[in-house]
Design a protein around this motif. Structure first.
Motif, mmCIF file in Angstrom:
data_model
loop_
_atom_site.group_PDB
_atom_site.id
_atom_site.type_symbol
_atom_site.label_atom_id
_atom_site.label_comp_id
_atom_site.label_asym_id
_atom_site.label_seq_id
_atom_site.Cartn_x
_atom_site.Cartn_y
_atom_site.Cartn_z
ATOM 1 N N ASP A 165 0.874 -1.174 0.023
ATOM 2 C CA ASP A 165 0.001 0.068 -0.119
ATOM 3 C C ASP A 165 0.885 1.172 -0.019
ATOM 4 O OD1 ASP A 165 -2.565 -1.112 0.082
ATOM 5 O OD2 ASP A 165 -2.798 -1.432 2.038
ATOM 6 N N LEU A 166 1.829 1.208 0.708
ATOM 7 C CA LEU A 166 2.860 2.476 0.737
ATOM 8 C C LEU A 166 3.405 2.540 -0.796
ATOM 9 C CD1 LEU A 166 4.155 4.587 2.246
ATOM 10 C CD2 LEU A 166 5.965 3.265 2.880
ATOM 11 N N SER A 167 3.761 1.335 -1.361
ATOM 12 C CA SER A 167 4.307 1.622 -2.743
ATOM 13 C C SER A 167 3.187 2.133 -3.681
ATOM 14 C CB SER A 167 4.895 0.416 -3.178
ATOM 15 O OG SER A 167 5.393 0.446 -4.650
ATOM 16 N N LEU A 168 2.032 1.796 -3.474
ATOM 17 C CA LEU A 168 0.843 2.011 -4.440
ATOM 18 C C LEU A 168 0.579 3.515 -3.922
ATOM 19 C CD1 LEU A 168 -1.391 -1.032 -4.316
ATOM 20 C CD2 LEU A 168 -0.300 -0.312 -6.172
ATOM 21 N N LEU A 169 0.581 3.899 -2.769
ATOM 22 C CA LEU A 169 0.327 5.315 -2.449
ATOM 23 C C LEU A 169 1.254 6.374 -3.283
ATOM 24 C CD1 LEU A 169 -0.956 7.508 -0.901
ATOM 25 C CD2 LEU A 169 0.262 6.951 1.141
ATOM 26 N N LEU A 170 2.768 6.297 -3.074
ATOM 27 C CA LEU A 170 3.730 6.791 -3.767
ATOM 28 C C LEU A 170 3.595 7.061 -5.100
ATOM 29 C CD1 LEU A 170 6.097 8.693 -2.585
ATOM 30 C CD2 LEU A 170 7.535 6.732 -3.078
ATOM 31 N N THR A 171 2.997 5.721 -5.828
ATOM 32 C CA THR A 171 2.694 5.808 -7.216
ATOM 33 C C THR A 171 1.560 6.850 -7.640
ATOM 34 O OG1 THR A 171 3.724 3.637 -7.515
ATOM 35 C CG2 THR A 171 2.463 4.298 -9.302
ATOM 36 N N ALA A 172 0.768 6.633 -6.670
ATOM 37 C CA ALA A 172 -0.526 7.560 -6.812
ATOM 38 C C ALA A 172 -0.205 9.223 -6.701
ATOM 39 C CB ALA A 172 -1.666 7.227 -5.967
ATOM 40 N N CYS A 173 0.918 9.474 -6.400
ATOM 41 C CA CYS A 173 1.273 10.934 -6.275
ATOM 42 C C CYS A 173 2.229 11.276 -7.362
ATOM 43 C CB CYS A 173 1.744 11.256 -4.704
ATOM 44 S SG CYS A 173 0.894 10.693 -3.462
ATOM 45 N N PRO A 174 1.964 11.629 -8.575
ATOM 46 C CA PRO A 174 2.996 11.930 -9.533
ATOM 47 C C PRO A 174 3.837 13.246 -9.491
ATOM 48 C CG PRO A 174 0.771 12.297 -10.362
ATOM 49 C CD PRO A 174 0.611 11.754 -9.049
ATOM 50 N N LYS A 175 3.269 14.111 -8.469
ATOM 51 C CA LYS A 175 4.032 15.274 -8.279
ATOM 52 C C LYS A 175 4.916 15.604 -7.026
ATOM 53 C CE LYS A 175 1.172 18.109 -11.396
ATOM 54 N NZ LYS A 175 0.304 19.353 -11.549
ATOM 55 N N ILE A 176 4.710 14.228 -6.224
ATOM 56 C CA ILE A 176 5.255 14.383 -4.732
ATOM 57 C C ILE A 176 6.731 14.720 -4.878
ATOM 58 C CG2 ILE A 176 5.917 12.125 -4.843
ATOM 59 C CD1 ILE A 176 4.997 12.135 -1.669
ATOM 60 N N GLU A 177 7.066 15.596 -3.787
ATOM 61 C CA GLU A 177 8.739 16.269 -4.062
ATOM 62 C C GLU A 177 9.227 15.903 -2.296
ATOM 63 O OE1 GLU A 177 8.703 20.137 -4.874
ATOM 64 O OE2 GLU A 177 8.044 19.784 -6.966
ATOM 65 N N VAL A 178 8.376 15.912 -1.480
ATOM 66 C CA VAL A 178 8.807 15.662 0.045
ATOM 67 C C VAL A 178 8.039 14.630 0.732
ATOM 68 C CG1 VAL A 178 9.279 16.621 2.163
ATOM 69 C CG2 VAL A 178 9.621 18.154 0.032
ATOM 70 N N LEU A 179 9.011 13.570 1.277
ATOM 71 C CA LEU A 179 8.007 12.470 1.806
ATOM 72 C C LEU A 179 8.906 12.337 3.094
ATOM 73 C CD1 LEU A 179 6.404 9.863 1.660
ATOM 74 C CD2 LEU A 179 8.238 8.703 0.686
ATOM 75 N N THR A 180 8.000 12.157 4.078
ATOM 76 C CA THR A 180 8.420 11.719 5.616
ATOM 77 C C THR A 180 7.854 10.475 6.164
ATOM 78 O OG1 THR A 180 8.750 14.327 6.039
ATOM 79 C CG2 THR A 180 8.712 12.530 7.888
ATOM 80 N N LEU A 181 8.366 9.560 6.553
ATOM 81 C CA LEU A 181 8.082 8.265 7.183
ATOM 82 C C LEU A 181 8.729 8.024 8.367
ATOM 83 C CD1 LEU A 181 8.793 6.075 3.971
ATOM 84 C CD2 LEU A 181 6.662 7.257 4.419
ATOM 85 N N ASP A 182 7.918 8.100 9.498
ATOM 86 C CA ASP A 182 8.431 8.462 10.825
ATOM 87 C C ASP A 182 7.581 7.185 11.593
ATOM 88 O OD1 ASP A 182 9.367 8.875 13.435
ATOM 89 O OD2 ASP A 182 8.597 10.894 13.548
ATOM 90 N N SER A 183 8.465 6.334 12.348
ATOM 91 C CA SER A 183 8.028 5.220 13.122
ATOM 92 C C SER A 183 6.664 4.531 12.641
ATOM 93 C CB SER A 183 7.520 5.887 14.366
ATOM 94 O OG SER A 183 8.599 6.547 14.968
ATOM 95 N N LEU A 184 6.901 4.007 11.484
ATOM 96 C CA LEU A 184 5.709 3.315 10.914
ATOM 97 C C LEU A 184 5.626 1.994 11.235
ATOM 98 C CD1 LEU A 184 5.603 4.792 7.014
ATOM 99 C CD2 LEU A 184 4.598 5.468 9.001
ATOM 100 N N GLU A 185 4.670 1.281 11.347
ATOM 101 C CA GLU A 185 4.228 -0.235 11.318
ATOM 102 C C GLU A 185 4.124 -0.737 10.030
ATOM 103 O OE1 GLU A 185 1.888 -3.387 13.946
ATOM 104 O OE2 GLU A 185 1.208 -1.209 13.766
ATOM 105 N N ILE A 186 5.036 -1.166 9.272
ATOM 106 C CA ILE A 186 4.947 -1.742 7.983
ATOM 107 C C ILE A 186 4.760 -3.045 7.881
ATOM 108 C CG2 ILE A 186 6.152 -1.742 5.829
ATOM 109 C CD1 ILE A 186 7.756 0.723 6.461
ATOM 110 N N PHE A 187 3.453 -3.601 7.324
ATOM 111 C CA PHE A 187 3.337 -5.118 7.154
ATOM 112 C C PHE A 187 3.938 -5.499 5.992
ATOM 113 C CE2 PHE A 187 -0.014 -3.165 9.859
ATOM 114 C CZ PHE A 187 0.060 -3.871 10.849
#
Length: 239
Positions: A165-187
């Protein structure tokens, strides 16, 4: 002052940001009340700004936020940060998002909700440019390239999300420039041992307190990479 256009008064009130200060200032006169209702574009509910919030019950806070938001039109920036609140009602949170989604450009939401609300689903395909989300669970992200066509900054803190889902989410943001991932629980799924993130627009990524066996980041435009307190057996940067 009485000759100031309502739009100018709306800008003045928006610079106050804190909802309590905005409401107090809008009581100056009828003209300022009209400017608050029709031309306010920034509103913040933050427990750090107003100690009185700590004395209110959760239900009273929900009513206060609902009444304040619903008296405005055309909000562009909304912040709801209540560190002392255990959780808000999902129905009310959905109502806030649906009421503001047509005009909202910046959303900062840091409160748990019961049951969990798919905030991404409520904000998708709109004008959102900045999204800061904490204490939430994200699941079932649609594989849509234009889900967030305007989003440039995304921050996720203490969020539960699968690697897919994180990978799909990033793909769904074609103009994203800044990404912060802090203390995520990744499955990770049984068939997936690697988290792969790909973005051709990403320039700045900050990753903190994440543990993964293998993390592959493909970002051709990356300028800044910051990893802090992460446990990564393998990290690959492609670009």
């Amino acid at each position: 002052m009485e000759y100031l256009p309502d739009e100018v008064i709306g800008n003045i009130l928006s610079r106050l940001r804190a909802a309590r200060n905005v409401v107090i200032a809008s009581a100056t006169c009828r003209k300022w009340q009209e400017a608050w209702r029709n031309h306010l574009h920034t509103l913040t509910f933050n427990s750090s700004d107003c100690p009185l919030y700590h004395e209110f019950s959760t239900s009273r806070l929900e009513i206060l936020i609902t009444q304040t938001i619903f008296q405005t039109k055309g909000l562009e920036s909304l912040s709801i940060i209540m560190d002392h609140v255990d959780e808000f009602s999902a129905a009310l949170v959905i109502a806030w998002l649906m009421y503001t989604r047509e005009t909202l450009r910046h959303l900062h939401y840091n409160v748990r909700t019961t049951p969990n609300v798919n905030i991404l689903e409520k904000c998708g395909r709109q004008k959102l440019e900045v999204l800061t989300l904490a204490h939430n669970t994200i699941m079932g992200v649609e594989p849509s390239y234009q889900k967030f066509p305007c989003l440039r900054t995304l921050s996720l803190s203490y969020v539960s999300i699968s690697a897919l889902d994180l990978s799909l989410l990033l793909t769904a943001c074609p103009k994203i420039e800044v990404l912060t991932l802090d203390s995520l629980e990744i499955f990770m799924s049984d068939s997936q041992a690697t988290m792969e993130l790909t973005s051709y627009s990403l320039k700045d990524i900050y990753v903190e307190a994440i543990s993964l066996d293998k993390f592959i980041l493909e970002a051709d435009s990356l300028v800044k990479l910051h990893l802090k307190d992460c446990t990564l057996k393998v990290f690959e940067l492609i670009g």
